[in-house]
Scaffold this motif. Sequence first.
Motif, short mmCIF file in Angstrom:
data_model
loop_
_atom_site.label_atom_id
_atom_site.label_comp_id
_atom_site.label_asym_id
_atom_site.label_seq_id
_atom_site.Cartn_x
_atom_site.Cartn_y
_atom_site.Cartn_z
N HIS A 40 -53.97 -42.31 41.50
CA HIS A 40 -54.35 -41.86 42.78
C HIS A 40 -55.75 -42.49 43.34
O HIS A 40 -56.82 -42.42 42.30
N SER A 41 -56.04 -42.83 44.47
CA SER A 41 -57.23 -43.40 44.85
C SER A 41 -58.47 -42.65 45.03
O SER A 41 -59.67 -43.08 44.96
N ALA A 42 -58.20 -41.42 45.41
CA ALA A 42 -59.39 -40.53 45.73
C ALA A 42 -59.91 -39.52 44.47
O ALA A 42 -60.85 -38.97 44.71
N ILE A 43 -59.45 -39.36 43.44
CA ILE A 43 -59.82 -38.53 42.30
C ILE A 43 -60.04 -39.57 41.07
O ILE A 43 -59.22 -40.38 40.91
N ASP A 44 -60.87 -39.32 40.34
CA ASP A 44 -61.29 -40.05 39.00
C ASP A 44 -61.05 -39.02 37.99
O ASP A 44 -61.54 -37.78 38.25
N TRP A 45 -60.65 -39.46 36.86
CA TRP A 45 -60.66 -38.58 35.64
C TRP A 45 -61.94 -38.97 34.86
O TRP A 45 -62.15 -40.03 34.65
N ILE A 46 -62.76 -37.96 34.77
CA ILE A 46 -64.03 -37.91 33.80
C ILE A 46 -63.84 -37.47 32.43
O ILE A 46 -63.50 -36.18 32.18
N GLN A 47 -63.65 -38.60 31.54
CA GLN A 47 -63.36 -38.27 29.99
C GLN A 47 -64.56 -37.60 29.34
O GLN A 47 -65.63 -38.40 28.95
N VAL A 48 -64.68 -36.25 29.10
CA VAL A 48 -65.77 -35.76 28.26
C VAL A 48 -65.26 -35.75 26.87
O VAL A 48 -64.13 -36.00 26.45
N ARG A 49 -66.36 -35.43 25.96
CA ARG A 49 -65.89 -35.09 24.39
C ARG A 49 -65.47 -33.74 24.28
O ARG A 49 -65.00 -33.56 23.13
N HIS A 50 -65.92 -32.66 24.97
CA HIS A 50 -65.58 -31.28 24.70
C HIS A 50 -65.28 -30.86 26.16
O HIS A 50 -66.06 -30.93 26.99
N GLU A 51 -64.36 -29.80 25.96
CA GLU A 51 -63.92 -29.29 27.25
C GLU A 51 -65.03 -28.31 27.91
O GLU A 51 -64.91 -28.07 28.96
N GLU A 52 -65.80 -27.56 27.08
CA GLU A 52 -66.76 -27.07 27.30
C GLU A 52 -67.77 -27.87 28.47
O GLU A 52 -68.02 -27.03 29.54
N ALA A 53 -67.99 -28.92 27.99
CA ALA A 53 -68.87 -29.76 28.97
C ALA A 53 -68.23 -30.10 30.10
O ALA A 53 -68.86 -30.19 31.10
N GLY A 76 -53.45 -24.55 24.85
CA GLY A 76 -53.93 -23.65 23.92
C GLY A 76 -55.36 -24.08 23.30
O GLY A 76 -56.27 -23.71 24.39
N PRO A 77 -55.92 -24.78 22.40
CA PRO A 77 -57.30 -24.89 21.94
C PRO A 77 -57.75 -25.54 23.13
O PRO A 77 -59.22 -25.50 23.45
N GLY A 78 -57.42 -26.56 23.66
CA GLY A 78 -57.84 -27.47 24.88
C GLY A 78 -58.38 -26.67 25.90
O GLY A 78 -59.60 -26.79 26.31
N ASN A 79 -57.79 -25.78 26.69
CA ASN A 79 -58.09 -24.77 27.79
C ASN A 79 -58.85 -23.60 27.09
O ASN A 79 -59.97 -23.30 28.04
N LEU A 80 -58.86 -23.41 25.90
CA LEU A 80 -59.67 -22.25 25.54
C LEU A 80 -61.20 -22.74 25.44
O LEU A 80 -62.00 -21.91 25.76
N HIS A 81 -61.44 -24.07 25.19
CA HIS A 81 -62.78 -24.45 25.22
C HIS A 81 -63.54 -24.42 26.45
O HIS A 81 -64.81 -24.59 26.55
N LEU A 82 -62.63 -24.39 27.48
CA LEU A 82 -63.23 -24.27 28.82
C LEU A 82 -63.75 -22.97 29.19
O LEU A 82 -64.73 -22.97 30.00
N ILE A 83 -63.62 -21.86 28.27
CA ILE A 83 -64.02 -20.73 28.93
C ILE A 83 -65.35 -20.11 29.08
O ILE A 83 -66.05 -19.76 30.06
N ASN A 84 -66.17 -20.69 28.35
CA ASN A 84 -67.68 -20.49 28.19
C ASN A 84 -68.27 -21.08 29.42
O ASN A 84 -68.94 -20.66 30.21
N ALA A 98 -59.92 -24.48 37.64
CA ALA A 98 -59.59 -25.09 36.37
C ALA A 98 -58.18 -25.24 36.33
O ALA A 98 -57.47 -24.15 36.51
N LEU A 99 -57.73 -26.10 35.62
CA LEU A 99 -56.27 -26.53 35.41
C LEU A 99 -56.01 -26.26 34.01
O LEU A 99 -56.74 -26.95 33.10
N ALA A 100 -55.33 -25.03 33.46
CA ALA A 100 -55.18 -24.85 32.20
C ALA A 100 -53.67 -25.40 31.89
O ALA A 100 -52.88 -24.48 32.32
N SER A 101 -53.47 -26.38 31.47
CA SER A 101 -51.97 -26.83 30.95
C SER A 101 -51.58 -26.14 30.01
O SER A 101 -52.17 -25.63 29.12
#
Length: 580
Positions: A40-53, A76-84, A98-101
């Motif tokens: 997709h040309s309009a959105i970039d994926w930004i890779q961080v090291r921790h989902e909380e970030a 599971g653990p991936g989207n749980l890191h988003l919560i804070n 927030a997308l919690a797969s």
Amino acid sequence: MPRQSVAEQFVDILARAGVRRLYGVVGDSLNPVVDAIRRHSAIDWIQVRHEEAAAFAAGAEAQLTGKLAACAGSCGPGNLHLINGLFDAHRSMAPVLALASHIPSSEIGTTYFQETHPDRLFTECSHYSELISNPRQMPRVLQTAIQHAIGRSGVSVVSLPGDIAAEPAPERAVEHALVTARPSVRPGDTEIDKLARMIDEAGKVTLFCGSGTAGAHAEVMEFAERVKSPVGHALRGKEWIQYDNPYDVGMSGLLGYGAAYEATHECDLLILLGTDFPYNAFLPDDVKIVQVDVRPEHLGRRSQLDLGVWGDVRETLRCLIPRVQRKTDRRFLDRMLKKHADALEGVVKAYTRKVEKHTPIHPEFVASVLDEEAADDAVFTVDTGMCNVWAARYLSPNGRRRVIGSFSHGSMANALPQAIGAQFLDRRRQVVSMSGDGGFAMLMGDFLTLVQYDLPVKIVLFNNSSLGMVELEMLVSGLPSYGTTNRNPDFAAIARAAGAHGVRVEKPKQLRGALRDAFRHNGPALVDVVTDPNALSIPPKISAEMVSGFALSAGKMVLEGGVGRMLQMARSNLRNIPRM
């Protein structure tokens, strides 16, 4: 021509809603969405090291723009890191999707590998949290989530199993027009007339302003002049109301300074404008109080109100000003302004004079020099703890600078990831992370995100090798500090090893040059400043309970052989204790 997948439709709708980045960490359940973003040309994926970030970065972006931002976590653990980070965004009223797969839809409810129930887990930190279990729910569920996030200024969460994301989207799916701007809200004439009568009957009026005064600076100043009112602020109101303000009496609360406390307690009528100030111990209980807020659930939940007014601050004041009689008596205003000036002279500036040879460096001096050297339109992100204090007391707003922090949620480690979101918005704008050593170390892995994307964030690290605010809390509670000391590495050396600019500052005379070099550097930079661990914040109003707690703690430390530490602390804070 092949039909769109659910993931492709998901990404298309985010783009239509104005989302330009999706912050997250890749994972198998997210793969269909990440691949759709790749194409997709309009959105970039930004890779961080921790989902909380990721969540903190999205929240900062949303706070700076007022527009929808987005983050994602795998099952599971991936989207749980988003919560804070999502809690912080929600409490900061930042519109974040927030997308919690999720795990495969056929396995939900079987205690499958990494199974959680994100649609339940995120309900407390969102206005909307729902599971898409059938492709036919798209796009309505996502559109509803977006409208909740934007319309109610907070977080929405969509849980999406990876197998559903990969399925074909339904044909002729209903897509309604997305509303991406909020309306202005004004109170009814009855409430405006009641408030006008209360103001006319009051001899002494004080305004106390929060983040809800954003965009209303001119109206607040006009109103303050009309009723001869001192104007205090909460921390989140500082950037919107302190600059160009001849009625300013500072900030109240644990981080406060100046005469705001006195102004709110010695008036006849206190008007709370767009603030959900949480510390009711600092609010009076013997004066009349009016609160104006665009969110009715905020009205009266911190203090007993004589009148609650539901409306935007700007629209309310525009309606109110013509109906209020002009006051001529300035005695209360002038007395509060004099108290405020005396407080600034004797307390706030105490550590910025004659400190060129003091080591370890006073953190107040660092904040003062940073304020002088930073750009006029800089974005400051501020760690929770003592950095909040130094930012509150020494950063100078001007209508162009922004100050972002975890001011409502109070999380550690927020400054660095919030700086990521701020810098992605505009690489040419100066972004400064005021980080404490404890907060920086907690999410230090995302310093590598700065390096990977060559984001020119400047981190000014207040390195006192301790959790200073926690230590102060222990002392005031009558406890000796314990478990608050950090054994830190040379953070500047770590920054250089990662490929960034890094410099360590141990003497005051090195500070200004180090900051200028960092600001001139084209990429990410870290200035590791060794600061005095004994420099603790003292609230502007000290209760007997606080004093007795501090004395009890001192006595315990003396009995345990800690008199040297207490002597150092007393010397460091002697000029910073207000007269009682």
